[in-house]
Design an enzyme around this catalytic site. Structure first.
Site, PDB file in Angstrom:
ATOM      1  N   GLU A  89      -0.644   4.128  -1.361  1.00 16.13           N
ATOM      2  CA  GLU A  89      -1.743   3.579  -0.904  1.00 16.13           C
ATOM      3  C   GLU A  89      -2.306   4.172   0.308  1.00 16.13           C
ATOM      4  O   GLU A  89      -1.413   4.379   1.106  1.00 16.13           O
ATOM      5  CB  GLU A  89      -1.925   1.878  -0.913  1.00 16.13           C
ATOM      6  CG  GLU A  89      -1.780   1.326  -2.369  1.00 16.13           C
ATOM      7  CD  GLU A  89      -1.698  -0.044  -2.280  1.00 16.13           C
ATOM      8  OE1 GLU A  89      -2.643  -0.750  -2.583  1.00 16.13           O
ATOM      9  OE2 GLU A  89      -0.914  -0.877  -1.827  1.00 16.13           O
ATOM     10  N   CYS A 102      -5.210   4.801   7.328  1.00 11.49           N
ATOM     11  CA  CYS A 102      -3.751   4.143   7.532  1.00 11.49           C
ATOM     12  C   CYS A 102      -3.119   4.998   6.152  1.00 11.49           C
ATOM     13  O   CYS A 102      -3.465   4.814   5.166  1.00 11.49           O
ATOM     14  CB  CYS A 102      -3.652   2.891   7.356  1.00 11.49           C
ATOM     15  SG  CYS A 102      -2.048   1.947   7.009  1.00 11.49           S
ATOM     16  N   CYS A 109       8.918   0.588  -0.064  1.00 13.17           N
ATOM     17  CA  CYS A 109       9.842   0.457   1.178  1.00 13.17           C
ATOM     18  C   CYS A 109      11.000  -0.394   1.061  1.00 13.17           C
ATOM     19  O   CYS A 109      11.089  -1.198   0.400  1.00 13.17           O
ATOM     20  CB  CYS A 109       8.790  -0.474   2.052  1.00 13.17           C
ATOM     21  SG  CYS A 109       9.405  -0.339   3.967  1.00 13.17           S
ATOM     22  N   CYS A 113      11.207  -6.653   4.766  1.00 11.49           N
ATOM     23  CA  CYS A 113      10.232  -7.698   5.863  1.00 11.49           C
ATOM     24  C   CYS A 113      10.033  -8.953   4.850  1.00 11.49           C
ATOM     25  O   CYS A 113       9.100  -8.674   3.929  1.00 11.49           O
ATOM     26  CB  CYS A 113       9.423  -7.296   6.523  1.00 11.49           C
ATOM     27  SG  CYS A 113      10.036  -5.871   7.474  1.00 11.49           S
ATOM     28  N   CYS A 116       5.799  -9.460   3.989  1.00  9.66           N
ATOM     29  CA  CYS A 116       5.110  -8.112   3.564  1.00  9.66           C
ATOM     30  C   CYS A 116       5.391  -7.876   2.264  1.00  9.66           C
ATOM     31  O   CYS A 116       6.435  -7.984   1.284  1.00  9.66           O
ATOM     32  CB  CYS A 116       5.649  -6.707   4.265  1.00  9.66           C
ATOM     33  SG  CYS A 116       5.072  -5.293   3.895  1.00  9.66           S
ATOM     34  N   CYS A 333      -3.025  -5.319   6.748  1.00 10.58           N
ATOM     35  CA  CYS A 333      -1.840  -5.024   7.141  1.00 10.58           C
ATOM     36  C   CYS A 333      -0.726  -5.884   6.105  1.00 10.58           C
ATOM     37  O   CYS A 333      -1.015  -7.033   6.288  1.00 10.58           O
ATOM     38  CB  CYS A 333      -1.729  -5.270   8.587  1.00 10.58           C
ATOM     39  SG  CYS A 333       0.176  -5.003   9.171  1.00 10.58           S
TER      40      CYS A 333
END
Length: 350
Positions: A89, A102, A109, A113, A116, A333
């Site tokens: 993305e 971005c 990932c 976290c 997220c 975010c």
């Protein structure tokens, strides 16, 4: 993965062409890829036809658009398809006076976290330098953005942990700042890390490195270990020490990013501890209230709590509130999870 044309630096193109081709041919191809942002070699009309035919045996390397989503606030989220059919993305956030792209550095990932959505994907693989640069080239061409214009900015804050793909991130950065390549200023590119402490010193050695942002998100070791398990390996104390030792350029400061989670890390005491952690560093703090999503076990703090937190930090350190962009299309975010539909605001608030 085999190397594509997009992602090659000038010496690599020279090596690819071999001694039979004059040196200026490599410079022509380099400029066509990155400055002119061509999408295929047929657009490079100043190259001999036989050379273009020879180069066609190599993959060009630009991503294809799988889908895109437009937000009510003007943000666009792209789902881009890579050469192996995986998707990443990329988000364009236009604002008055500036446009921010971005970009992602990995497919998924590995950092996990807990606030997220991207973490829920796990890691599929890291991106090549060409796949990182290709995101910028695509968005700039699609929206008529000029990389040499001071209003265009790039942040490596999409999917992935950039410091776990540092060689490709650094190579992509060199192409982005090369005046004969994409031509951006290092001041307008930011790399964000969750705190892979040993890589901070390695990043600092790069002469044309982008700006650095640290995803902090907690005010104590215990709190950060709960929210960001990577802290169990790279402790908060060592991370702050690495930030203090980081060699800032005369025009530069560090950025600390802090996602506020309701009742978890958003108290006045948290704010005072954040000040104690970073006040001796030339830095600023960006706070952002959690952008919610399915599967995230935390809530978004009330605006009054956000304002109170910011007010305490701002007394000692420059502190800015980042407003969410693209919340309704899962572009904000922490929301990038290759969602194939726009989000329902009712669903997000539930």
């Amino acid at each position: 993965m085999s190397q594509t044309l997009v992602g090659m630096e000038l010496p690599e193109i020279q090596q690819l062409l071999g001694a039979a081709q004059p040196a200026f041919r490599a410079r022509q191809i380099f400029g066509a890829l990155y400055k002119q942002k061509v999408r295929n070699l047929s657009e490079v009309s100043n190259l001999p036809k036989d050379l273009r035919n020879d180069l066609r045996q190599h993959e060009f390397g630009l991503p294809e658009v799988e889908n895109f989503f437009d937000s009510v606030d003007g943000t666009r989220r792209y789902l881009l398809r890579l050469g192996d059919a995986r998707t990443v993305e990329t988000v364009l956030m236009p604002e008055e006076g500036r446009d921010t792209i971005c970009i992602s550095t990995q497919v998924g990932c590995p950092v996990d976290c807990k606030f997220c959505l991207t973490a829920l994907l796990g890691l599929e693989r890291s991106l090549t330098a060409g796949e990182i640069v290709g995101q910028v080239l695509h968005v700039a061409a699609a929206h008529g953005l000029s990389p040499t214009d001071t209003r265009m900015n790039v942040v490596m804050m999409g999917m992935g942990e950039p410091f776990l793909n540092l060689p490709n991130v650094l190579k992509a950065s060199r192409i982005l700042v090369d005046p004969n390549g994409v031509g951006m200023s290092p001041r307008r590119i930011t790399v964000s890390t969750s705190g892979i402490t040993p890589k901070i010193a390695e990043f600092a050695k790069e002469p044309l490195r982008p700006r650095l942002a640290i995803s902090l998100n907690a005010s104590t070791e215990e709190q950060r270990q709960e929210l960001m398990p990577i802290t169990r390996k790279y402790h908060l104390k060592d991370l702050i020490e690495a930030c203090r030792a980081y060699p800032l350029r005369p025009w530069e400061n560090l950025t600390f990013e802090y996602v506020l989670l309701k009742g978890v890390n958003d108290t006045d005491a948290d704010a005072r501890r954040v000040v104690k952690l970073v006040s001796h560093i030339n830095c600023k703090v960006n706070v952002i209230a959690l952008n919610p999503g399915p599967g995230i076990p935390y809530g978004t703090p009330d605006p009054e709590r956000v304002d109170a937190f910011q007010a305490i930090v701002r007394k000692s350190v420059p502190c800015f509130l980042r407003k969410p962009r693209g919340l309704d299309i899962y572009a904000a975010c922490g929301q990038l999870k290759r969602t194939t539909e726009a989000a329902s605001l009712v669903e997000l608030k539930a």
